[in-house]
Each structure stands twice: as structure tokens, then as C-alpha cells.
Design a protein around this motif. Sequence first.
Motif, PDB file in Angstrom:
ATOM      1  N   VAL A  21       0.808  -1.218   0.000  1.00 33.01           N
ATOM      2  CA  VAL A  21       0.000   0.000   0.000  1.00 33.01           C
ATOM      3  C   VAL A  21       0.842   1.269   0.000  1.00 33.01           C
ATOM      4  O   VAL A  21       0.297   2.361  -0.067  1.00 33.01           O
ATOM      5  N   THR A  22       2.135   1.178   0.053  1.00 30.57           N
ATOM      6  CA  THR A  22       2.981   2.376   0.090  1.00 30.57           C
ATOM      7  C   THR A  22       2.805   3.253  -1.147  1.00 30.57           C
ATOM      8  O   THR A  22       2.637   4.474  -1.018  1.00 30.57           O
ATOM      9  N   PRO A  23       2.800   2.710  -2.385  1.00 32.60           N
ATOM     10  CA  PRO A  23       2.568   3.589  -3.535  1.00 32.60           C
ATOM     11  C   PRO A  23       1.162   4.198  -3.531  1.00 32.60           C
ATOM     12  O   PRO A  23       0.978   5.351  -3.944  1.00 32.60           O
ATOM     13  N   VAL A  27       0.293   8.255  -3.685  1.00 32.64           N
ATOM     14  CA  VAL A  27      -0.609   8.871  -4.669  1.00 32.64           C
ATOM     15  C   VAL A  27      -1.702   9.667  -3.963  1.00 32.64           C
ATOM     16  O   VAL A  27      -2.022  10.799  -4.352  1.00 32.64           O
ATOM     17  N   ILE A  28      -2.271   9.131  -2.904  1.00 37.85           N
ATOM     18  CA  ILE A  28      -3.319   9.826  -2.155  1.00 37.85           C
ATOM     19  C   ILE A  28      -2.786  11.119  -1.561  1.00 37.85           C
ATOM     20  O   ILE A  28      -3.448  12.167  -1.595  1.00 37.85           O
ATOM     21  N   LEU A  29      -1.593  11.108  -1.020  1.00 36.59           N
ATOM     22  CA  LEU A  29      -1.014  12.321  -0.449  1.00 36.59           C
ATOM     23  C   LEU A  29      -0.752  13.385  -1.516  1.00 36.59           C
ATOM     24  O   LEU A  29      -0.968  14.575  -1.286  1.00 36.59           O
ATOM     25  N   VAL A  30      -0.293  12.969  -2.688  1.00 39.73           N
ATOM     26  CA  VAL A  30      -0.080  13.920  -3.782  1.00 39.73           C
ATOM     27  C   VAL A  30      -1.411  14.524  -4.217  1.00 39.73           C
ATOM     28  O   VAL A  30      -1.525  15.736  -4.430  1.00 39.73           O
ATOM     29  N   LEU A  31      -2.453  13.695  -4.334  1.00 41.50           N
ATOM     30  CA  LEU A  31      -3.780  14.214  -4.700  1.00 41.50           C
ATOM     31  C   LEU A  31      -4.314  15.168  -3.631  1.00 41.50           C
ATOM     32  O   LEU A  31      -4.932  16.189  -3.945  1.00 41.50           O
ATOM     33  N   LEU A  32      -4.096  14.851  -2.370  1.00 44.46           N
ATOM     34  CA  LEU A  32      -4.528  15.722  -1.290  1.00 44.46           C
ATOM     35  C   LEU A  32      -3.871  17.096  -1.394  1.00 44.46           C
ATOM     36  O   LEU A  32      -4.531  18.133  -1.258  1.00 44.46           O
ATOM     37  N   ILE A  33      -2.578  17.121  -1.664  1.00 50.27           N
ATOM     38  CA  ILE A  33      -1.871  18.397  -1.802  1.00 50.27           C
ATOM     39  C   ILE A  33      -2.393  19.174  -3.003  1.00 50.27           C
ATOM     40  O   ILE A  33      -2.605  20.394  -2.939  1.00 50.27           O
ATOM     41  N   ILE A  34      -2.644  18.483  -4.110  1.00 51.37           N
ATOM     42  CA  ILE A  34      -3.173  19.162  -5.302  1.00 51.37           C
ATOM     43  C   ILE A  34      -4.524  19.791  -5.002  1.00 51.37           C
ATOM     44  O   ILE A  34      -4.783  20.948  -5.346  1.00 51.37           O
TER      45      ILE A  34
END
Length: 153
Positions: A21-23, A27-34
Amino acid sequence: MAVSLKDPQDGDLGEVADINVTPFIDVILVLLIIFMVAAPLSTVDVAVDLPVSNARPQPRPDKPVFLTVKGDLSLALGNDGVPREALQAVLDQQTGSDREQRVFLRADGTVAYRDLMEVMNLLRNAGYLKIALVGLEDTGQGNAPAPSAGAKP
């Protein structure tokens, strides 16, 4: 594919069928920042300098004409009941056929919007276009119950 780093008995590293689940978290963290950056940009903020109103409240007429729509949808002009068919004649009699006089329209809280609009259409068809809707003034006290006659303060 993942590998288990436990100490196996036979000396061979076996494959593990667990999901990595690390990748997914990355991805979720990058989407959250966006979305955190893009959310403030999506709001519409139009700067408007609204003028201050200097209008004085209109003086209350000496003999206001109050038309009331009761809960049973009957009409009353002042304190007297009025049939819908005779509304124009009674209004003309009370106002002296002055169609520029304002009619104050009151309605019971149970009257539906459709029924109130029918009464407003009756007034418009009678030629009375100046209609004011009457409501209770909000004093900020809420719906405080009225004290009974025998209660002491």
C-alpha cells in the motif's frame, strides 16, 4: 510482488501475497496536496463596493389597508370578511378608487405560497399593484411564551 524477510526453516525466501500500500498512500497524499492548493482557486470572489443606503423608512399611512388571508383561505379587509369575488369592489370603496394606495397583505403561517400568490393575482387584476407583505418584527427574543394571567413575575 513482495518478499517476506522472516527466517524460513528451509532457507528459501517465499513470496507474500499481501498488497503493497505504500505507492497507494503516496498517490493519495499527492492528490490531497493538489486539491488543497486548487480548492481556494475555485471560489469566485468578485470585489464589489456596495453603496450605503440613505433611504428613510417610509411613513406609515394614516389609514392603512390591511388584507388578511386566514388559515382557512378566507379573506378579511381590516376586520371584516370579504368574499373573493367582491374584493375589487370593497377595495375601491375603502380606498376611494385610489389604486396607487398601498395594500398591506398579511397571511397566516399555514397558508401555502400558491394560495398567497392567488390573492396577490386578485389584487393585481383589481388594479392594486402596490402590495406590501407584513410580517412580525424580529426582536431577538425568540418565541418566548406569554405569561399567563394568574402567574406572578
